[in-house]
Design a protein around this motif. Structure first.
Motif, short mmCIF file in Angstrom:
data_model
loop_
_atom_site.label_atom_id
_atom_site.label_comp_id
_atom_site.label_asym_id
_atom_site.label_seq_id
_atom_site.Cartn_x
_atom_site.Cartn_y
_atom_site.Cartn_z
N ALA A 25 0.87 -1.16 -0.01
CA ALA A 25 -0.10 -0.02 0.07
C ALA A 25 0.99 1.28 -0.13
N PHE A 26 1.91 1.31 0.70
CA PHE A 26 2.77 2.41 0.85
C PHE A 26 3.75 2.61 -0.02
N PHE A 27 4.53 1.32 -0.35
CA PHE A 27 5.83 1.45 -1.13
C PHE A 27 5.42 1.28 -2.42
N ASN A 28 4.61 2.11 -3.11
CA ASN A 28 4.14 2.09 -4.54
C ASN A 28 3.72 3.43 -4.90
N THR A 29 3.29 3.78 -6.22
CA THR A 29 2.69 4.97 -6.52
C THR A 29 1.25 4.69 -5.98
N PRO A 30 0.49 5.75 -5.87
CA PRO A 30 -0.68 5.63 -5.49
C PRO A 30 -1.89 4.96 -6.45
N GLU A 31 -1.56 5.15 -7.78
CA GLU A 31 -2.28 4.27 -8.70
C GLU A 31 -2.18 2.86 -8.78
N ARG A 32 -0.51 2.35 -8.56
CA ARG A 32 -0.47 0.88 -8.17
C ARG A 32 -1.14 0.31 -6.95
N SER A 33 -1.03 1.09 -5.84
CA SER A 33 -1.70 0.89 -4.73
C SER A 33 -3.27 0.67 -4.80
N VAL A 34 -3.94 1.72 -5.76
CA VAL A 34 -5.34 1.23 -5.94
C VAL A 34 -5.51 0.15 -6.59
N ARG A 35 -4.96 -0.09 -7.74
CA ARG A 35 -5.05 -1.44 -8.56
C ARG A 35 -4.95 -2.73 -7.47
N SER A 36 -3.85 -2.61 -6.78
CA SER A 36 -3.72 -3.72 -5.72
C SER A 36 -4.93 -4.04 -4.89
N LEU A 37 -5.49 -2.83 -4.53
CA LEU A 37 -6.59 -2.94 -3.46
C LEU A 37 -7.84 -3.67 -4.28
N PHE A 38 -8.16 -3.17 -5.66
CA PHE A 38 -9.07 -3.63 -6.10
C PHE A 38 -8.89 -5.08 -6.92
N HIS A 39 -7.53 -5.64 -7.11
CA HIS A 39 -7.41 -6.57 -8.02
C HIS A 39 -6.67 -7.84 -6.96
N ASN A 40 -6.07 -7.52 -6.08
CA ASN A 40 -5.45 -8.78 -5.18
C ASN A 40 -6.49 -9.74 -4.67
N PRO A 41 -6.25 -10.85 -4.57
CA PRO A 41 -7.17 -11.85 -4.25
C PRO A 41 -7.42 -11.65 -2.55
#
Length: 744
Positions: A402-418
């Motif tokens: 969540a923190f060690f990323n750009t905000p866009e990648r963090s949003v994608r991870s929250l949407f898509h991670n299983p």
């Protein structure tokens, strides 16, 4: 005026570079020491020059003008998409280098000890990036600060914000947002993309650059405020389309949030610009990633269908979005007032931005360091920079995702991670920390948007709700995917902050690629807006008010029917005769107490009783051009004039008309006369002095007027209504409130 509860005074002190001066706040009176902006001319002056040009133009000429409008919209979309692609690539590269260097350092000192060195490295890199961006904004072009959406809303509403669509503003905006996002601030690049598209539109549509002093001698017909407004609407929509991959959402955003004036043909041109922008961005990104021809939407989300039972499980997410959005806006409002009072010097603004960057890195590092949320690192793992830290071999720290990323990648991870990727404690702590970081960050003297931080906050607490619901529910299969709750939470949070409904619904639906998400997204956005509006206005409206901008909303205050044009107008009014003495014109334009930019032209029908019957209206800019070209009656009669003045002469001087001080008028010329008949607008809009404020407001707002002449029963000029006169009134907690705009 006895029914008006309290008074708020706007004072127009300060230089035109927009430097913030201290804000004085008393119990009964609040003074915003800012320069009150000028107004744009969205009403065409149908003078004799305009009518002659229209008569000379053939049917084919009008068709060519329409084709040129489409060509300009295509160029706007192409250039906006190109700029968005450049921003994406630059942020990806710079952030990648930064996170890779910090990751190697953390891995090195995890075994050797001394992780404080990694923290210092992270904070220094963040502060360095942000320092460069903040210096560029604070010292070179202050108008490039923030997202730019409030300024573009004001421009499309008819308010002339100085330097908002300049080339220098575009350069600093692009450079600043790259530095802000790469510097790890809780910001996004979507708002600045919208501003960048608007600047591109304003420049391309004029066929020249006043900053570079380069005139390409094309698109000269469109050098007026009315045409520029329509193209800026297209540029804003193209920016949304490039940011989210949502062409239809871009059109609706420009309609809902930006444009105050609309027509059907403009809708299709704006949609064309949005489509070109999205295609251009995807095309060049596919080439950059080595996959030419694979054009996919750059949207953040891509879900499949979901069960209708999910509709009911989404209801608890509706209200937190409005409440948290209102809390965000309230805290940011008081923080902005604090900045106006105490952090108005450029050096202090840069220092604050660097401090926020360092604190963001420190908080992020502390969250990662103390988190024990370790997840298995599978073969299909999509994490860009997985940090092991104190986790076992084959695992990574989930908080770092969540923190060690750009905000866009963090949003994608929250949407898509299983499911199972995050535990509830991680999401709860992240939501709390990132909420306050985003509140603190918005309003810094950096180029930054609030879209992605809002989505990230909402996605975190939405996913947290989905995880808790799966624990409670007996049937795990129905509510198994917490990513869907992250989507609804993200929509609720963003809607609660910016109060967008229709356009944001379509943007998120286009990003998901599934229309079945439209209904729950629309419901949650409407609820978030209703709940948020109960406490405070939307974030953009708050900042528009704090900038002392006379913004006109769609309707007049509902309790203002008892006010008439006579009570709100400015008087006495400086008027000119049809044939006026040059010396008087120069004296009036040079007088600093003359704040209006339009002057009624009157005719004296009776030689005995002086009357001032309205016969036209002429603008300050027109008078300056006439003085510059020495359009005097005596020169015309003696054939000293080389040629007859045309509309092209006025368009060539647009938009930076020379100041009256730069025009030399000799003593002999001051005695000459100037005939205004050919250049004035002979049919200005007028209202009787007994007209109610809502009717005046509706006429002024719907037609995009700059001046509205108030006349008596005999058509004599008694006053003038301007935007500032109408913007003084609004409904507050104590009823109808009046804002006194003081020019000093």
């Amino acid at each position: 005026m006895a029914n008006i509860a309290k008074k708020v005074s706007w004072s127009g002190r300060g230089d035109d570079r927009g430097e913030r001066t201290p804000l004085l706040n008393g119990d009964e009176e609040v003074k915003y020491n800012r320069q009150v902006p000028d107004t744009l001319d969205y009403d065409n002056s149908e003078n004799q020059l305009f009518l002659e040009e229209e008569r000379r133009m053939s049917h084919m000429g009008f068709r060519c003008l329409e084709i040129r409008r489409w060509v300009i919209c295509g160029l706007i979309g192409f250039l906006t998409g190109l700029i968005a692609c450049m921003i994406d690539i630059a942020v990806e590269k710079l952030a990648g280098y930064k996170y890779f260097a910090v990751k190697l350092n953390i891995e090195k000192y995890t075994e050797l000890g001394g992780l404080s060195i990694s923290l210092i490295l992270w904070a220094v890199l963040n502060s360095a990036f942000v320092m460069f961006g903040a210096i560029a904004v604070a010292f070179v072009e202050p108008i490039a600060a923030g997202s730019g959406i409030p300024q573009i809303k004001c421009f499309l509403n008819g308010v002339k914000i100085p330097r908002v669509v300049r080339l220098k503003t575009l350069v600093i905006k692009v450079f600043g947002v790259i530095c802000s996002v790469a510097g790890g601030l809780a910001v996004g690049k979507e708002g600045p993309m919208i501003h960048s598209g608007a600047v591109v539109a304003a420049g391309v549509s004029q066929g020249r650059s006043t900053s570079l002093k380069k005139d390409f001698k094309i698109f000269e017909y469109f050098r007026r405020d009315t045409e520029k407004r329509d193209f800026v609407s297209a540029g804003a929509a193209a920016g949304v389309s490039a940011a989210f991959g949502a062409p239809v959402g871009g059109v609706l955003f420009s309609l809902e949030e930006g444009a105050s004036f609309w027509n059907q043909m403009l809708t299709w041109r704006i949609f064309f610009a949005s489509m070109v922008s999205t295609f251009t961005l995807n095309f060049f990104l596919s080439i950059y990633h080595g996959k030419p021809g694979e054009l996919s939407s750059p949207g953040l989300i891509n879900f499949g269908r979901f069960d209708t039972l999910n509709y009911f499980s989404f209801f608890p997410l509706h209200f937190p979005g409005g409440v948290l959005g209102a809390l965000f806006n309230i805290i940011n409002y008081w923080l902005t007032i604090f900045r106006i009072r105490y952090i108005h010097r450029p050096c202090l603004q840069v220092m604050e931005a660097m401090l926020v960057a360092a604190v963001t890195a420190t908080v992020s590092f502390a969250m990662i360091y103390f988190s024990n949320d370790c997840q298995p690192l599978g073969q299909d793992n999509t994490e860009e920079y997985p940090l092991q830290l104190f986790c076992a071999d084959g695992e990574y720290n989930s908080m770092a995702t969540a923190f060690f990323n750009t905000p866009e990648r963090s949003v994608r991870s929250l949407f898509h991670n299983p499911p199972g990727t995050y535990n509830p404690v991680t999401l709860g702590v992240f939501t709390l920390a990132y909420f306050f970081l985003a509140v603190w960050t918005y309003g810094l003297t950096v180029s930054a948007g609030v879209f992605i931080p809002s989505l990230l906050i909402g996605a975190a607490w939405g996913r947290l709700f989905g995880i808790l619901l799966s624990f409670i529910a007996s049937s795990q299969s129905i509510w198994a995917d917490p990513g869907k709750y992250a989507l609804i939470g993200a929509a609720a949070q963003l809607g609660g902050i910016v109060r967008m409904t229709l356009s944001l619904t379509v943007i998120l639906v286009e990003a998901t690629g599934n229309v079945t998400y439209g209904f729950p997204i629309m419901l949650v956005l409407m609820t978030a807006k209703i709940v948020g509006d109960y406490f405070i206005e939307g974030l953009y409206d708050i900042h528009i008010k704090l900038q002392s901008v006379p913004f006109l909303h769609s309707d007049a205050p509902p309790t203002s029917h008892w006010l008439t044009a006579r009570e709100v107008m400015s008087s006495p009014v400086t008027c000119f005769n049809r044939v006026e003495k040059v010396g008087r014109i120069v004296d009036v334009l040079s007088n600093t107490s003359t704040i209006h930019n339009g002057f009624p032209v009157v005719a004296h029908t009776s030689p005995v009783i002086p009357t001032r019957k309205i016969c036209g209206l002429i603008l300050r800019s027109q008078l300056i051009v006439l003085l510059k070209h020495k359009v005097f009656v005596e020169r015309a009669s003696s054939r000293l004039s080389q040629r007859k003045l045309q509309l092209k002469d006025f368009r060539d001087a647009y938009p930076r008309f020379p100041p009256i001080q730069s025009i030399h008028v000799s003593q002999d010329e001051r005695e000459c006369m100037m005939d205004l008949t050919e250049f004035m607008n002979p049919t200005p809009y007028t209202v009787p002095q007994e007209t109610s404020l809502p009717r005046v407001f509706k006429l002024f707002r719907a037609l995009g007027l700059r001046h509205l002449v108030v006349v008596d029963n005999e058509n004599r000029v008694v006053g003038l209504v301007t935007r500032k006169d109408l913007a003084r009134y609004h409904v507050g907690k104590d009823g109808l409130e009046e804002l006194h705009l003081a020019q000093t």
